[in-house]
Design an enzyme around this catalytic site. Structure first.
Site, PDB file in Angstrom:
ATOM      1  N   HIS A 189      41.106  49.180  41.326  1.00  0.00           N
ATOM      2  CA  HIS A 189      41.107  50.165  40.222  1.00  0.00           C
ATOM      3  C   HIS A 189      39.965  51.157  40.362  1.00  0.00           C
ATOM      4  O   HIS A 189      38.855  50.807  40.774  1.00  0.00           O
ATOM      5  CB  HIS A 189      41.138  49.492  38.842  1.00  0.00           C
ATOM      6  CG  HIS A 189      39.926  48.692  38.457  1.00  0.00           C
ATOM      7  ND1 HIS A 189      38.819  49.254  37.873  1.00  0.00           N
ATOM      8  CD2 HIS A 189      39.670  47.361  38.530  1.00  0.00           C
ATOM      9  CE1 HIS A 189      37.930  48.303  37.589  1.00  0.00           C
ATOM     10  NE2 HIS A 189      38.424  47.150  37.987  1.00  0.00           N
TER      11      HIS A 189
ATOM     12  N   ASP B 223      32.569  46.882  40.762  1.00  0.00           N
ATOM     13  CA  ASP B 223      33.741  46.726  39.907  1.00  0.00           C
ATOM     14  C   ASP B 223      34.265  48.102  39.499  1.00  0.00           C
ATOM     15  O   ASP B 223      33.827  48.663  38.524  1.00  0.00           O
ATOM     16  CB  ASP B 223      33.374  45.898  38.675  1.00  0.00           C
ATOM     17  CG  ASP B 223      34.562  45.579  37.788  1.00  0.00           C
ATOM     18  OD1 ASP B 223      35.707  45.745  38.235  1.00  0.00           O
ATOM     19  OD2 ASP B 223      34.329  45.161  36.634  1.00  0.00           O
TER      20      ASP B 223
ATOM     21  N   GLU C 179      42.030  50.202  34.156  1.00  0.00           N
ATOM     22  CA  GLU C 179      42.134  48.735  34.247  1.00  0.00           C
ATOM     23  C   GLU C 179      41.240  48.063  33.239  1.00  0.00           C
ATOM     24  O   GLU C 179      41.605  47.036  32.643  1.00  0.00           O
ATOM     25  CB  GLU C 179      41.750  48.275  35.661  1.00  0.00           C
ATOM     26  CG  GLU C 179      41.881  46.771  35.892  1.00  0.00           C
ATOM     27  CD  GLU C 179      40.675  45.953  35.459  1.00  0.00           C
ATOM     28  OE1 GLU C 179      40.814  44.715  35.337  1.00  0.00           O
ATOM     29  OE2 GLU C 179      39.587  46.533  35.230  1.00  0.00           O
ATOM     30  N   GLU C 180      40.043  48.613  33.026  1.00  0.00           N
ATOM     31  CA  GLU C 180      39.056  47.950  32.178  1.00  0.00           C
ATOM     32  C   GLU C 180      39.506  47.839  30.717  1.00  0.00           C
ATOM     33  O   GLU C 180      38.961  47.038  29.964  1.00  0.00           O
ATOM     34  CB  GLU C 180      37.707  48.682  32.256  1.00  0.00           C
ATOM     35  CG  GLU C 180      37.057  48.655  33.630  1.00  0.00           C
ATOM     36  CD  GLU C 180      36.563  47.269  34.034  1.00  0.00           C
ATOM     37  OE1 GLU C 180      36.744  46.306  33.266  1.00  0.00           O
ATOM     38  OE2 GLU C 180      36.005  47.158  35.138  1.00  0.00           O
TER      39      GLU C 180
ATOM     40  N   HIS D  10      29.652  44.903  34.762  1.00  0.00           N
ATOM     41  CA  HIS D  10      29.648  45.745  33.560  1.00  0.00           C
ATOM     42  C   HIS D  10      28.233  46.075  33.073  1.00  0.00           C
ATOM     43  O   HIS D  10      27.990  46.179  31.870  1.00  0.00           O
ATOM     44  CB  HIS D  10      30.447  45.090  32.425  1.00  0.00           C
ATOM     45  CG  HIS D  10      31.903  44.926  32.719  1.00  0.00           C
ATOM     46  ND1 HIS D  10      32.785  44.374  31.798  1.00  0.00           N
ATOM     47  CD2 HIS D  10      32.644  45.228  33.809  1.00  0.00           C
ATOM     48  CE1 HIS D  10      34.006  44.351  32.329  1.00  0.00           C
ATOM     49  NE2 HIS D  10      33.932  44.868  33.552  1.00  0.00           N
TER      50      HIS D  10
END
Length: 478
Positions: free
Chosen positions: A291, A303, A337-338, A435
């Site tokens: 993503h 990420d 996506e998140e 994150h």
């Protein structure tokens, strides 16, 4: 990273659901015996070695790392609905065309648009102390003057509800222990809802992490329509534990929380797609993905920049070697996506009518550290074939197969019977940076990314080039 609490149940659903998504049984039942399949896979040994040599030792060495570094240093973090994500998609559309990949295009979707704005938390009693926070995605704002209230510290939802009378009008601080991400993320997802049910005015949640250097970890959270929406943010492990110690001594804690968070109407975005078109069965698809969006802190290098860029690297390596598999190898860089696989869900709705032509769906979204193998969901017969394919990776000693190959963006397909795979790597430090402001290029290692790219490329190419698709729910001739 996986929207784990919402999708964990999917692994227990039947592999095929509903007539509209039924699979062509004959298409997915092998005519070859397993012995013949093993012989076919062994025949890819030289190609696998060529891929490994190019990715790990040859001219493509460090390429995925350098491409990623240039990307994240140029664009920065890429939150759903943001200008940065829009810039990132335009950037990728351009570089995929420059890489001479085929059918490079954008598929429009609607995505959430939330912005955190300015935010702060200050302890006023028993002493002045600035609490480092990161507001959680979709949180509402506080009033401009903030919310000042006493704190109630709890370690679980059960304790919160047992102390419901104490929670009214308070800021609830969750100091839940970290068990695993899958187990503990429920506090981030549902902490505000559970606190709202008992009349709390805000919630502060201990970051879902195994290690901290006073670093809060953001992420998505969910409200319920029948529960008052209260502001919510994550705090560091250190501040959560400090307030728990203070509370255990009977000390009165007062905090002022200020958040400008705002949710805007859904906005337009795109899934980014590129292909190497298959030579014999171009309508059949092996999908590799990561993503493109991230949170609005750090650089989103881990990420999921790493996963997105080794997926691009897979197509680049195959193209550089002059290979063209029998099936189409399709790269998809998901958006939003998140927020729970928003872009991927719309992709699924658009393409699910062609489900019988999807051979396997692959997503790398758990880091690109030292690879250990491949996680896989599919029939026992397909798993046996994957086990043979993984033997081609013996030169780099990455041959293991694990359970649960679906990721957030590919679970839509996996639950309907399409085989799914994800990269399994050493994630011992993954949740240190997940994150946070610390998710930067410094986390990434070029040698590890080279190895991850080699694994990803060998597996996707061999599956795309084998004469028959992976079997689903049918017997494999012996």
């Amino acid at each position: 990273m996986k929207f784990l609490l919402l999708i964990a149940f999917i692994h227990f659903l039947p592999q095929c659901t509903g007539k509209p998504l039924s699979l062509d049984e004959h298409q997915h039942c092998h005519q070859q015996t397993f012995k013949e399949i093993k012989r076919e896979i062994a025949g890819y040994s030289d190609i696998a070695k060529a891929i490994i040599n190019l990715a790990v030792y040859g001219n493509a060495q460090n390429r995925s790392y350098e491409r990623l570094a240039r990307f994240v240093d140029t664009i920065g973090p890429r939150l759903s609905g943001s200008k940065n994500l829009e810039m990132a998609i335009k950037y990728m559309f351009s570089v995929l065309q420059e890489d001479r990949l085929e059918n490079v295009h954008l598929e429009p979707v609607k995505v959430p648009h939330w912005e955190r704005g300015e935010e702060s938390a200050m302890m006023l009693a028993p002493r002045n102390h600035s609490i480092v926070i990161l507001g959680l995605g979709s949180s509402v704002a506080t009033p401009p003057e903030g919310i000042t209230a006493e704190v109630l510290v709890v370690t679980s939802f059960d304790e919160l509800h047992k102390r419901a009378q104490d929670a009214k009008g308070k800021i609830v601080v969750y100091n839940q222990p970290f068990i695993s991400y899958e187990e503990t993320v429920k506090y981030r997802l549902l902490g505000a809802v559970e606190a709202g049910k008992v009349g709390a005015v805000a919630s502060l949640i201990r970051s879902v992490a195994s290690f901290s250097i006073n670093s809060p970890h953001t992420g998505w959270q969910q409200y319920q329509s029948d529960v008052p929406k209260i502001p919510t943010a994550c705090i560091s492990m250190e501040d959560a534990e400090m307030m728990a110690r203070m509370s255990s001594r009977g000390t009165r804690i007062v905090v002022t929380l200020k958040m400008e968070a705002k949710t805007y109407p859904d906005t337009g975005s795109f899934n980014t797609v590129a292909e190497i078109v298959g030579s014999k069965y171009p309508e059949q698809v092996v999908l590799v993905s990561g993503h493109l969006d991230s949170w609005d802190v750090g650089q989103g290098a881990m990420d999921d920049g790493g996963g997105a860029f080794i997926s691009w690297e897979a197509l680049s390596l195959i193209k550089d070697l002059g290979l063209r598999p029998k099936r189409t190898l399709r790269l998809v860089l998901w958006t939003a996506e998140e927020q729970g696989g928003v872009g991927a869900e719309q992709y699924y709705q658009l393409h699910k009518g062609n489900i019988s032509n999807f051979d396997i769906v692959m997503e790398s979204d758990s880091g690109t550290f030292m690879p250990m193998g491949l996680a896989f969901t599919g029939s026992d017969k397909a798993r046996a074939i994957l086990k043979e394919i993984m033997q081609l990776l013996q030169p780099i000693n990455v041959t293991n197969i694990y359970e649960n190959g679906g990721e957030t963006d590919t679970e839509y397909w996996v639950r309907d019977g399409v085989p799914g795979a994800s990269l399994r790597d050493d994630i011992s430090k993954y949740f240190w940076f997940h994150h946070t402001q610390g998710d930067t290029m410094t986390v990434q290692d070029p040698n590890q990314m080279n190895l991850c790219a080699a694994v990803w490329t060998v597996v996707s190419y061999v599956i795309a080039d084998m004469e028959e698709m992976l079997p689903r729910n049918c017997a494999l001739p012996q």
